[in-house]
Design a protein around this motif. Sequence first.
Motif, short mmCIF file in Angstrom:
data_model
loop_
_atom_site.label_atom_id
_atom_site.label_comp_id
_atom_site.label_asym_id
_atom_site.label_seq_id
_atom_site.Cartn_x
_atom_site.Cartn_y
_atom_site.Cartn_z
N THR A 1 7.62 -3.69 -6.31
CA THR A 1 6.24 -3.63 -6.77
C THR A 1 5.31 -3.27 -5.62
O THR A 1 5.71 -3.27 -4.46
N HIS A 2 4.07 -3.02 -5.97
CA HIS A 2 3.03 -2.86 -4.96
C HIS A 2 1.92 -3.91 -5.17
O HIS A 2 0.84 -3.80 -4.64
N ASN A 3 2.24 -4.95 -5.93
CA ASN A 3 1.29 -6.03 -6.19
C ASN A 3 1.47 -7.12 -5.13
O ASN A 3 2.33 -7.98 -5.25
N LEU A 4 0.64 -7.05 -4.10
CA LEU A 4 0.74 -7.99 -2.99
C LEU A 4 0.48 -9.42 -3.44
O LEU A 4 1.08 -10.36 -2.93
N TYR A 5 -0.37 -9.61 -4.42
CA TYR A 5 -0.76 -10.95 -4.84
C TYR A 5 0.45 -11.81 -5.24
O TYR A 5 0.58 -12.94 -4.79
N ILE A 6 1.36 -11.26 -6.04
CA ILE A 6 2.50 -12.07 -6.49
C ILE A 6 3.47 -12.38 -5.34
O ILE A 6 4.02 -13.47 -5.28
N LYS B 1 0.85 -1.20 0.00
CA LYS B 1 0.00 0.00 0.00
C LYS B 1 0.89 1.25 0.00
O LYS B 1 0.65 2.19 -0.75
N PHE B 2 1.91 1.23 0.84
CA PHE B 2 2.88 2.33 0.88
C PHE B 2 3.55 2.51 -0.48
O PHE B 2 3.67 3.62 -0.99
N ASN B 3 3.97 1.40 -1.10
CA ASN B 3 4.62 1.46 -2.41
C ASN B 3 3.69 2.01 -3.48
O ASN B 3 4.12 2.76 -4.35
N ALA B 4 2.42 1.64 -3.42
CA ALA B 4 1.46 2.15 -4.42
C ALA B 4 1.33 3.67 -4.32
O ALA B 4 1.14 4.35 -5.32
N GLU B 5 1.44 4.20 -3.11
CA GLU B 5 1.32 5.64 -2.89
C GLU B 5 2.64 6.38 -3.08
O GLU B 5 2.65 7.61 -3.13
N ASN B 6 3.76 5.65 -3.17
CA ASN B 6 5.08 6.28 -3.19
C ASN B 6 5.98 5.73 -4.29
O ASN B 6 7.19 5.56 -4.09
N ASN B 7 5.43 5.45 -5.46
CA ASN B 7 6.20 5.03 -6.63
C ASN B 7 7.12 3.84 -6.36
O ASN B 7 8.28 3.85 -6.77
N ASP B 8 6.61 2.82 -5.68
CA ASP B 8 7.37 1.60 -5.39
C ASP B 8 8.73 1.91 -4.77
O ASP B 8 9.77 1.41 -5.19
N LEU B 9 8.71 2.74 -3.74
CA LEU B 9 9.93 3.20 -3.07
C LEU B 9 10.71 2.07 -2.41
O LEU B 9 11.93 2.01 -2.49
N ILE B 10 10.00 1.14 -1.75
CA ILE B 10 10.69 0.10 -0.98
C ILE B 10 10.87 -1.16 -1.83
O ILE B 10 9.90 -1.73 -2.33
#
Length: 186
Positions: free
Chosen positions: A142-147, A118-127
Amino acid sequence: MVNGNFDSKFKSYLEDCKRQNNIKSVIIITNKQCVIATLSEMNFIQFSENDDSHSKLISYLENLIHPNDNTTGWESYKLHDTYLLLEGPELTINLPLSNNLSINQAGFLIDILGDICKFNAENNDLISIDIISSTDYKEYKTHNLYIIAKYILSKITEKSLTSEEKIIGKTSINSDFDNPKVYEKQ
């Protein structure tokens, strides 16, 4: 450290990552609990760049979890625990060296990864997320939790090791070890 404190400490850490990229933190996930410590909250003597402050944080937390263990440094690591080493925009997840990831550990881990995605989705995949097991290495930006969750779920084993431990952190997602839910087929 109390049960409800983990979530607020972790969210605060993520907010700090937006402003600073060198903040160190450690999360330990056992079969029973999830605990966090950041270097900034500790009263450690200032470290030189060569010091392994992640190791010191792990040793500190493991001694709180296992107060009768009397180990320090690398000797305090447990084969059955999952370790998350965070430093600013990098997360390294060390799955149990025993190769036995419990359902509870996977649940905690996916819960944490959900917040990071969720953080990555809001911050251009920072982490960036690196996951290390005894048998392989995965890297995600990525911000895709599913994978990521799919990979974590594939690592769950029927066997899991537990030990006597003092509860100092967030307990099970359903927080009910003594009275587990029983599901019946209808």
